[in-house]
Design an enzyme around this catalytic site. Sequence first.
Site, PDB file in Angstrom:
ATOM      1  N   GLY A 162      32.696  -3.199  26.799  1.00 16.53           N
ATOM      2  CA  GLY A 162      33.491  -2.813  25.493  1.00 16.53           C
ATOM      3  C   GLY A 162      32.957  -3.915  24.412  1.00 16.53           C
ATOM      4  O   GLY A 162      31.728  -4.336  24.373  1.00 16.53           O
ATOM      5  N   PHE A 190      33.870  -6.847  23.946  1.00 16.53           N
ATOM      6  CA  PHE A 190      33.834  -8.320  24.279  1.00 16.53           C
ATOM      7  C   PHE A 190      32.405  -8.528  25.080  1.00 16.53           C
ATOM      8  O   PHE A 190      31.966  -9.793  25.261  1.00 16.53           O
ATOM      9  CB  PHE A 190      34.992  -8.308  25.613  1.00 16.53           C
ATOM     10  CG  PHE A 190      34.998  -7.637  26.423  1.00 16.53           C
ATOM     11  CD1 PHE A 190      34.136  -7.870  27.739  1.00 16.53           C
ATOM     12  CD2 PHE A 190      35.495  -6.400  26.631  1.00 16.53           C
ATOM     13  CE1 PHE A 190      33.935  -7.264  28.862  1.00 16.53           C
ATOM     14  CE2 PHE A 190      35.510  -5.541  27.666  1.00 16.53           C
ATOM     15  CZ  PHE A 190      34.751  -5.784  29.054  1.00 16.53           C
ATOM     16  N   LYS A 242      31.745 -11.944  33.354  1.00 20.25           N
ATOM     17  CA  LYS A 242      31.811 -11.247  32.047  1.00 20.25           C
ATOM     18  C   LYS A 242      30.972 -11.905  31.206  1.00 20.25           C
ATOM     19  O   LYS A 242      31.029 -13.143  30.984  1.00 20.25           O
ATOM     20  CB  LYS A 242      33.415 -11.761  31.643  1.00 20.25           C
ATOM     21  CG  LYS A 242      33.996 -11.197  30.280  1.00 20.25           C
ATOM     22  CD  LYS A 242      35.436 -11.592  30.037  1.00 20.25           C
ATOM     23  CE  LYS A 242      35.589 -11.321  28.584  1.00 20.25           C
ATOM     24  NZ  LYS A 242      36.983 -11.555  28.129  1.00 20.25           N
ATOM     25  N   ASP A 255      47.569  -9.219  23.159  1.00 21.68           N
ATOM     26  CA  ASP A 255      46.523  -8.059  23.126  1.00 21.68           C
ATOM     27  C   ASP A 255      46.560  -7.326  24.333  1.00 21.68           C
ATOM     28  O   ASP A 255      45.621  -6.849  24.994  1.00 21.68           O
ATOM     29  CB  ASP A 255      45.276  -8.759  22.717  1.00 21.68           C
ATOM     30  CG  ASP A 255      44.356  -7.598  22.505  1.00 21.68           C
ATOM     31  OD1 ASP A 255      44.718  -6.563  21.888  1.00 21.68           O
ATOM     32  OD2 ASP A 255      42.831  -7.706  22.543  1.00 21.68           O
TER      33      ASP A 255
END
Length: 481
Positions: A17, A19, A37, A128
Amino acid sequence: AKLEDDYVVSDQVIGEGAFGSLRILHRIGSTRDRICKTMDKASIPDRDAFAREITTQMSLDHPNICRIFDYFETEGDIKIVLELCQGGDIEHAIQEVGQFSEPDAHCIMAQVLRGVRYMHSQAVAHRDLKPENFLLKDKVLVTPLCESTVKIIDFGFARTFTPGKKSLKTACGTPHYVAPEVLAGGAYDERCDIWSCGVILYVFLSGDPPWDGETAEEIAKTSAAGRLSFEDPVWHTVKPTAKVAIMQMCKLDPAARFTAERALGSPWIATAPSREDEGDRVTQHAEVREAIVQRMSRFSHQSRCQKALVHLVAHSLPEKELALLRQAFQEIDADNDGTLSLDEIRSATRGAGVALTDDVFEGIELRGEADAQRGIEWTEFLASLASSRLLTNRDSCLDAFRVLDVNRDGSVDVQELIRMLASRAGSDQGAADILARADLNGDGHLDFEEFVQLMRTFGAEGTGCFQSGKARASLCTAGIR
């Protein structure tokens, strides 16, 4: 230190995504996989805010909040090592299956709300919440949604707040899910997260958001009107209590909106079918209740140094054992606040033949008397029920060793280890003597094999594990009969 020193990065992408990406990591020398991540530094405009995100997420300790294990920084990107979640994010699950069945939606939403209630009890607002920020522990094709474990991620907009006051000010979030008061320009409180949960539940049950628009401004305008429609045929088979829960979570007036606690107690959440039906409860078995009390009692009498070491590796258990412990924790947590009180444990273990005493309860945690009223958190629960197992398991030893081997030279400084454990656990001269004796060649450092022997010395009083058996929930142990 480099990520590649400890891990092999898989080509398998399980999420992607704005991010960055999520990939599977294989831990060198271990059977435990994790996820990475990866974020481009150029996509992080506020590095201080990002540092706060990491600090905030690492401070939270709950079965439905994704745990951070490590953090690496290179010239171009930042890599965060998280607990393994192979199912990807729920956004992709929605795209695959369309709207969820009502039992599936209930299972996922109940877990999200438990995580949110815990966050709010720690004075943290996420700000969020959306399907993209929920990871599934297992793939949908492997584990049905109604049996899946959900992990909340991405605390980039998370902030601490002052309970009882509107202390949050920044306009942030994602258009379809952000609460109107967040974009209104004034101060607001943590109930902005509950609005997001209501929208998410609407999406789970219908496959579409309750309001839409061509631009973020148009979406904000329609959501600010607060009109929810249940006229689509997809809603004809949904229970009225589910629709009421959505309306209560999406009240325009935050003061009239559900809290996370009230949402969890709403008729739909409280009564909808779930994987925790009475016939499938871990704690319904008398031998499990007795084992929980005895394990906790034994752990409370271990040295503070032993407890500190176990806390380092509490999440290194095999996933099947973690899943059963997670279920037991949530069954005992009657008020869904993410911590276990003495009364909750006593109630859940009633009939065990032995009662949990005040001194045992206080001896389980390491946080000191100032935090004793907070109850036992998730990691403390894991540590207390699996301490001997963790101290004698080679993968767990490797996890602890990698944490303590700060400069990645393949050894742990004995004096530094003594100081670190003292900072976590207070003075413990007996443990310091054991650490010094563990240095077999007297060079002031422990290599991995010396460290393994040290951990096994600490865990020598017995082994055991939560594991499934004939009753699917029996607590096996060599030290408890």
